[in-house]
Write a protein that holds these residues in place. Structure first.
Motif, PDB file in Angstrom:
ATOM      1  N   ASN A   3       0.785  -1.285   0.177  1.00 45.24           N
ATOM      2  CA  ASN A   3       0.070   0.006  -0.042  1.00 45.24           C
ATOM      3  C   ASN A   3       0.892   1.394   0.033  1.00 45.24           C
ATOM      4  O   ASN A   3       0.390   2.472  -0.457  1.00 45.24           O
ATOM      5  N   HIS A   4       1.922   1.382   0.711  1.00 39.12           N
ATOM      6  CA  HIS A   4       3.018   2.297   0.691  1.00 39.12           C
ATOM      7  C   HIS A   4       2.135   3.482   1.282  1.00 39.12           C
ATOM      8  O   HIS A   4       2.435   4.772   0.839  1.00 39.12           O
ATOM      9  N   LYS A   5       1.561   3.294   2.294  1.00 35.20           N
ATOM     10  CA  LYS A   5       0.612   4.470   2.895  1.00 35.20           C
ATOM     11  C   LYS A   5       1.365   5.453   3.632  1.00 35.20           C
ATOM     12  O   LYS A   5       1.399   6.726   3.587  1.00 35.20           O
ATOM     13  N   ARG A   6       2.530   5.025   4.368  1.00 32.58           N
ATOM     14  CA  ARG A   6       3.495   5.844   5.073  1.00 32.58           C
ATOM     15  C   ARG A   6       4.249   6.733   4.068  1.00 32.58           C
ATOM     16  O   ARG A   6       4.357   7.841   4.043  1.00 32.58           O
ATOM     17  N   ALA A   8       3.147   7.541   0.958  1.00 27.88           N
ATOM     18  CA  ALA A   8       2.083   8.485   0.238  1.00 27.88           C
ATOM     19  C   ALA A   8       1.624   9.488   1.331  1.00 27.88           C
ATOM     20  O   ALA A   8       1.473  10.692   1.162  1.00 27.88           O
ATOM     21  N   ALA A   9       1.363   9.308   2.741  1.00 28.31           N
ATOM     22  CA  ALA A   9       1.265  10.484   3.551  1.00 28.31           C
ATOM     23  C   ALA A   9       2.304  11.299   3.607  1.00 28.31           C
ATOM     24  O   ALA A   9       2.193  12.750   3.719  1.00 28.31           O
ATOM     25  N   GLY A 214      -3.714   6.928   1.554  1.00 37.04           N
ATOM     26  CA  GLY A 214      -2.476   6.247   1.008  1.00 37.04           C
ATOM     27  C   GLY A 214      -2.530   6.033  -0.659  1.00 37.04           C
ATOM     28  O   GLY A 214      -3.566   6.488  -1.299  1.00 37.04           O
TER      29      GLY A 214
END
Length: 219
Positions: A3-6, A8-9, A214
């Motif tokens: 997801n690469h959420k960090r 993206a944030a 994300g």
């Protein structure tokens, strides 16, 4: 796909920092640069110009990190286009920011000399004022073009990869075309700032989306 959420944030946060810094730079310098007695106004508001330069540099540094961070993710969609995005948004755009910042610092230097030589013939100062102002406007127009080309690359990559919703990347691509046209027109005449608003709004919506949601997983 992760997801690469960090990531993206962090990208969303950089967009917000860059945008706020850009707005602050205009707030500190905008009214001064519109003065009819520019050198005298700059000489009495030197600290505002310096702060404007600082915020320009903060904006440039913040936005320069975005393509570097995104590159490993979007290169899977199109490596050549992803590299082009890094070149335009990471290198060329920041070169224009640096050039504009230098033009403002040169303006401060000449304003000091203007005050010291106020009793002399001011024709040369008027010529230098015109050169600096015109150069600054051209640099900003070029920066707009460079920014737009990089933005179009990014939104095409995001649209193809579906890392964000297609409505959001499509909005960015269409707004980027309008932004590009504004920059091209600015090379030959006045810039219509209102035409830049669709992309500015889209970037803030995207920044908030990235922070909260994300990147989307591959479909």
């Amino acid at each position: 796909m992760i997801n690469h959420k960090r990531t993206a944030a962090f990208v969303g946060l950089l967009y917000i920092i860059g945008t706020i810094s850009g707005i602050l730079s205009v707030m500190f310098t905008g009214s001064i640069l519109e003065s009819t007695d520019l050198f005298m106004t700059v000489s009495t508001n030197e600290s505002h110009i310096i702060l404007g330069v600082v915020f320009i540099l903060i904006m440039g540094i913040s936005l320069a990190f975005v393509p570097i961070i995104i590159y490993p993710i979007v290169k899977k969609t199109n490596q050549a286009l992803a590299l082009g995005y890094v070149v335009f948004r990471g290198a060329l755009e920041n070169f224009t920011y640096l050039a504009y910042a230098i033009s403002l610092l040169v303006l401060v230097v000449f304003s000091k000399e203007f005050v010291r030589s106020v009793s002399l013939d001011n024709t040369i100062f008027q010529v230098m004022e015109n050169i600096i102002v015109d150069s600054g406007e051209q640099i900003q127009a070029i920066s707009t073009v460079v920014f737009s080309v990089g933005a179009l690359m990014l939104y095409y990559l995001l649209y193809q990869s579906r890392l964000i919703p297609k409505w959001l990347s499509g909005w960015g691509f269409i707004a980027g075309i309008i932004y590009l046209a504004t920059g091209v027109f600015g090379l030959f005449g006045p810039t219509f700032t209102i035409l830049m608003m669709p992309l500015a709004l889209q970037e803030m919506v995207m920044a908030v989306w990235l922070i909260i949601m994300g990147f989307s997983p591959a479909k």
